[in-house]
Design a protein around this motif. Sequence first.
Motif, PDB file in Angstrom:
ATOM      1  N   VAL A 157     -70.155  -9.413 -20.315  1.00  0.00           N
ATOM      2  CA  VAL A 157     -69.462  -9.614 -21.284  1.00  0.00           C
ATOM      3  C   VAL A 157     -67.692  -9.099 -20.690  1.00  0.00           C
ATOM      4  CG1 VAL A 157     -68.340 -10.657 -23.433  1.00  0.00           C
ATOM      5  CG2 VAL A 157     -71.093 -10.371 -23.302  1.00  0.00           C
ATOM      6  N   LYS A 158     -67.734  -8.468 -20.688  1.00  0.00           N
ATOM      7  CA  LYS A 158     -66.957  -7.730 -20.538  1.00  0.00           C
ATOM      8  C   LYS A 158     -66.395  -8.282 -18.451  1.00  0.00           C
ATOM      9  CE  LYS A 158     -63.715  -3.782 -19.475  1.00  0.00           C
ATOM     10  NZ  LYS A 158     -63.787  -1.898 -19.857  1.00  0.00           N
ATOM     11  N   VAL A 159     -67.622  -8.296 -17.757  1.00  0.00           N
ATOM     12  CA  VAL A 159     -67.189  -8.930 -15.994  1.00  0.00           C
ATOM     13  C   VAL A 159     -66.931 -10.379 -16.060  1.00  0.00           C
ATOM     14  CG1 VAL A 159     -68.844  -9.058 -14.244  1.00  0.00           C
ATOM     15  CG2 VAL A 159     -68.534  -7.349 -15.179  1.00  0.00           C
ATOM     16  N   GLN A 160     -67.526 -10.678 -17.029  1.00  0.00           N
ATOM     17  CA  GLN A 160     -67.083 -12.334 -16.955  1.00  0.00           C
ATOM     18  C   GLN A 160     -66.150 -12.529 -17.396  1.00  0.00           C
ATOM     19  OE1 GLN A 160     -70.355 -13.747 -19.679  1.00  0.00           O
ATOM     20  NE2 GLN A 160     -71.783 -14.577 -17.840  1.00  0.00           N
ATOM     21  N   VAL A 161     -65.441 -12.128 -18.171  1.00  0.00           N
ATOM     22  CA  VAL A 161     -64.367 -12.189 -18.984  1.00  0.00           C
ATOM     23  C   VAL A 161     -62.950 -11.985 -17.508  1.00  0.00           C
ATOM     24  CG1 VAL A 161     -62.219 -11.519 -20.469  1.00  0.00           C
ATOM     25  CG2 VAL A 161     -64.802 -11.800 -20.982  1.00  0.00           C
ATOM     26  N   LEU A 162     -63.755 -10.788 -16.609  1.00  0.00           N
ATOM     27  CA  LEU A 162     -62.551 -10.189 -15.700  1.00  0.00           C
ATOM     28  C   LEU A 162     -62.208 -11.461 -14.762  1.00  0.00           C
ATOM     29  CD1 LEU A 162     -63.055  -6.534 -16.157  1.00  0.00           C
ATOM     30  CD2 LEU A 162     -61.138  -7.220 -16.386  1.00  0.00           C
ATOM     31  N   LEU A 163     -63.474 -12.185 -14.029  1.00  0.00           N
ATOM     32  CA  LEU A 163     -63.603 -12.841 -13.204  1.00  0.00           C
ATOM     33  C   LEU A 163     -63.137 -14.021 -14.272  1.00  0.00           C
ATOM     34  CD1 LEU A 163     -67.306 -11.890 -12.693  1.00  0.00           C
ATOM     35  CD2 LEU A 163     -65.629 -11.622 -10.734  1.00  0.00           C
ATOM     36  N   ASP A 164     -63.007 -14.574 -15.013  1.00  0.00           N
ATOM     37  CA  ASP A 164     -62.525 -15.667 -15.405  1.00  0.00           C
ATOM     38  C   ASP A 164     -61.621 -15.309 -15.730  1.00  0.00           C
ATOM     39  OD1 ASP A 164     -62.592 -18.340 -17.605  1.00  0.00           O
ATOM     40  OD2 ASP A 164     -61.310 -17.552 -17.728  1.00  0.00           O
ATOM     41  N   ARG A 165     -60.240 -14.535 -16.078  1.00  0.00           N
ATOM     42  CA  ARG A 165     -58.944 -14.185 -15.648  1.00  0.00           C
ATOM     43  C   ARG A 165     -58.610 -14.429 -14.414  1.00  0.00           C
ATOM     44  NH1 ARG A 165     -57.920  -9.388 -18.987  1.00  0.00           N
ATOM     45  NH2 ARG A 165     -58.988  -9.944 -21.786  1.00  0.00           N
ATOM     46  N   ALA A 166     -59.082 -13.808 -13.504  1.00  0.00           N
ATOM     47  CA  ALA A 166     -59.390 -13.797 -11.714  1.00  0.00           C
ATOM     48  C   ALA A 166     -58.682 -14.744 -10.894  1.00  0.00           C
ATOM     49  CB  ALA A 166     -59.831 -12.897 -10.680  1.00  0.00           C
ATOM     50  N   GLN A 167     -59.600 -15.905 -11.756  1.00  0.00           N
ATOM     51  CA  GLN A 167     -59.780 -17.535 -11.209  1.00  0.00           C
ATOM     52  C   GLN A 167     -61.271 -17.191 -10.499  1.00  0.00           C
ATOM     53  OE1 GLN A 167     -56.004 -16.250 -11.175  1.00  0.00           O
ATOM     54  NE2 GLN A 167     -56.656 -17.343 -13.008  1.00  0.00           N
ATOM     55  N   PHE A 168     -62.105 -16.314 -10.280  1.00  0.00           N
ATOM     56  CA  PHE A 168     -63.262 -16.461  -9.855  1.00  0.00           C
ATOM     57  C   PHE A 168     -64.691 -16.490 -11.152  1.00  0.00           C
ATOM     58  CE2 PHE A 168     -60.567 -14.502  -6.416  1.00  0.00           C
ATOM     59  CZ  PHE A 168     -61.817 -15.469  -5.503  1.00  0.00           C
ATOM     60  N   SER A 169     -65.163 -18.097 -11.046  1.00  0.00           N
ATOM     61  CA  SER A 169     -65.126 -17.821 -12.452  1.00  0.00           C
ATOM     62  C   SER A 169     -66.568 -17.763 -12.253  1.00  0.00           C
ATOM     63  CB  SER A 169     -65.172 -19.988 -13.236  1.00  0.00           C
ATOM     64  OG  SER A 169     -65.799 -20.220 -13.730  1.00  0.00           O
ATOM     65  N   PRO A 170     -67.179 -17.854 -13.812  1.00  0.00           N
ATOM     66  CA  PRO A 170     -68.859 -17.377 -13.983  1.00  0.00           C
ATOM     67  C   PRO A 170     -69.677 -18.823 -14.725  1.00  0.00           C
ATOM     68  CG  PRO A 170     -67.530 -16.132 -15.406  1.00  0.00           C
ATOM     69  CD  PRO A 170     -66.227 -16.550 -14.858  1.00  0.00           C
ATOM     70  N   GLY A 171     -68.552 -19.105 -14.567  1.00  0.00           N
ATOM     71  CA  GLY A 171     -68.806 -20.915 -15.439  1.00  0.00           C
ATOM     72  C   GLY A 171     -69.398 -20.180 -16.936  1.00  0.00           C
ATOM     73  N   GLU A 172     -70.091 -20.189 -17.842  1.00  0.00           N
ATOM     74  CA  GLU A 172     -69.873 -20.291 -18.836  1.00  0.00           C
ATOM     75  C   GLU A 172     -70.593 -19.035 -19.336  1.00  0.00           C
ATOM     76  OE1 GLU A 172     -71.427 -23.146 -22.478  1.00  0.00           O
ATOM     77  OE2 GLU A 172     -73.015 -22.009 -21.608  1.00  0.00           O
ATOM     78  N   ILE A 173     -68.988 -18.190 -20.217  1.00  0.00           N
ATOM     79  CA  ILE A 173     -69.382 -16.575 -20.264  1.00  0.00           C
ATOM     80  C   ILE A 173     -70.228 -16.785 -21.130  1.00  0.00           C
ATOM     81  CG2 ILE A 173     -68.025 -14.533 -21.158  1.00  0.00           C
ATOM     82  CD1 ILE A 173     -65.604 -16.043 -20.233  1.00  0.00           C
ATOM     83  N   ASP A 174     -71.507 -16.908 -21.258  1.00  0.00           N
ATOM     84  CA  ASP A 174     -72.315 -16.090 -21.901  1.00  0.00           C
ATOM     85  C   ASP A 174     -73.608 -14.602 -22.000  1.00  0.00           C
ATOM     86  OD1 ASP A 174     -73.994 -15.684 -20.005  1.00  0.00           O
ATOM     87  OD2 ASP A 174     -74.961 -17.298 -19.517  1.00  0.00           O
ATOM     88  N   GLY A 175     -72.605 -13.427 -21.777  1.00  0.00           N
ATOM     89  CA  GLY A 175     -73.061 -12.326 -21.669  1.00  0.00           C
ATOM     90  C   GLY A 175     -74.289 -11.670 -20.769  1.00  0.00           C
ATOM     91  N   LYS A 176     -74.169 -13.159 -19.909  1.00  0.00           N
ATOM     92  CA  LYS A 176     -76.269 -12.485 -19.055  1.00  0.00           C
ATOM     93  C   LYS A 176     -75.569 -12.174 -17.176  1.00  0.00           C
ATOM     94  CE  LYS A 176     -78.365 -15.776 -21.194  1.00  0.00           C
ATOM     95  NZ  LYS A 176     -80.098 -16.166 -21.380  1.00  0.00           N
ATOM     96  N   LEU A 177     -76.123 -11.480 -16.625  1.00  0.00           N
ATOM     97  CA  LEU A 177     -76.189 -11.577 -15.121  1.00  0.00           C
ATOM     98  C   LEU A 177     -76.937 -12.645 -14.417  1.00  0.00           C
ATOM     99  CD1 LEU A 177     -74.163 -10.309 -13.148  1.00  0.00           C
ATOM    100  CD2 LEU A 177     -75.651  -8.587 -13.414  1.00  0.00           C
ATOM    101  N   GLY A 178     -76.222 -13.785 -15.031  1.00  0.00           N
ATOM    102  CA  GLY A 178     -77.462 -14.692 -14.438  1.00  0.00           C
ATOM    103  C   GLY A 178     -76.694 -15.083 -12.934  1.00  0.00           C
ATOM    104  N   GLU A 179     -76.975 -16.451 -12.639  1.00  0.00           N
ATOM    105  CA  GLU A 179     -77.323 -16.772 -11.555  1.00  0.00           C
ATOM    106  C   GLU A 179     -75.566 -17.231 -10.896  1.00  0.00           C
ATOM    107  OE1 GLU A 179     -77.975 -20.944  -8.302  1.00  0.00           O
ATOM    108  OE2 GLU A 179     -78.977 -20.747 -10.968  1.00  0.00           O
ATOM    109  N   ASN A 180     -74.732 -17.709 -12.090  1.00  0.00           N
ATOM    110  CA  ASN A 180     -73.230 -18.146 -11.773  1.00  0.00           C
ATOM    111  C   ASN A 180     -72.598 -16.787 -11.421  1.00  0.00           C
ATOM    112  OD1 ASN A 180     -74.014 -20.824 -11.585  1.00  0.00           O
ATOM    113  ND2 ASN A 180     -73.296 -21.705 -13.855  1.00  0.00           N
ATOM    114  N   ALA A 181     -72.842 -16.157 -12.614  1.00  0.00           N
ATOM    115  CA  ALA A 181     -72.080 -14.382 -12.488  1.00  0.00           C
ATOM    116  C   ALA A 181     -71.772 -14.200 -11.175  1.00  0.00           C
ATOM    117  CB  ALA A 181     -72.521 -13.768 -13.562  1.00  0.00           C
TER     118      ALA A 181
END
Length: 329
Positions: A48-72
């Motif tokens: 979750v923390k990684v996805q939020v940080l990526l989103d803020r940095a404009q490197f989108s994980p897509g939908e933030i779902d808390g799982k280290l899936g393909e998009n993350a």
Amino acid sequence: MIRWLVATAFLGCLAFPAAGASLDAAAINNAEFRSKPPADDKIDPVVVKVQVLLDRAQFSPGEIDGKLGENAQKALRAFAEAKGLTSDKALTPEVWTMLAATSKHPAITEYTIAKSDVRGPFLEKLPAKMEDMKGLKALGYTSPREAIAEKFHVSEGLLVALNPGKKFDQAGEIIFVTNVLNKQTKLTIGRIEVDKSRQTVKAFDPSGALIAFFPATVGSEEKPSPSGNLKVTSVDANPNYRYNPDYKFKGVKSKKAFTIKPGPNNPVGSYWIGLSSEGYGIHGTPNPSKVSKSESHGCVRLTNWDVGLLGSNIKKGTPVVFVDESQGG
């Protein structure tokens, strides 16, 4: 943000995954890198923390779902590429350290549900067929929960997991949300690269530096995306969707053209970036959980918030290059 009672290529059923480690604001905000990789089927505070940080940095994980899936993982590799890091693994101590240094704000924060979040109007049900959408006055959200989840770039499943027992339909209710800092980001975009095989979109500044990344759904075998060099010809927020029977989409029987009104659940979502190949564009989606995991009718599909970021910063004439392979991401 996943729809009820709908079963089309761009709409799915609702499922809330189980959480792994203890999931609350403190656990996520205080999460640190660990050598044991997160489980890919459970919500993990570190992810979750990684996805939020990526989103803020404009490197989108897509939908933030808390799982280290393909998009993350795609987003992590693109971030590492931009920072000059290379690794076989998506999440490494080096990537974690550099990502954590991009922002000191907590990943999870409190939010008071506003009257505008619950005002609606909301759709009772999103029609499964395009023909049944054409008579609706607007293609709005189906619930306050869906609206709030999209506002904070988070899956409904994670939103529910963060707020057990909350219903999200009362103004004044305090809930926990992903702190994606909904502020206008300014990007100077020199060109866009759409990778058809990796299902990604990258934005580069005029010097060639990678400044933003988005997971994408890019075409299908039946209706592939174009190839080669195109350019942006139009940028429209809250677009109408105009169906042309010449498209001959599966499941659409209408022999006449029709128009579907704007809204986040419009077939092209809340933004349209037109391209110089007729009928093709980069657009949003009513089902962010399916980005990069389904097929499109030849266009490039992003989450509504990602295409909104791209659309608000791109200009007419910007080059858009379609490739089948790229060196990174």
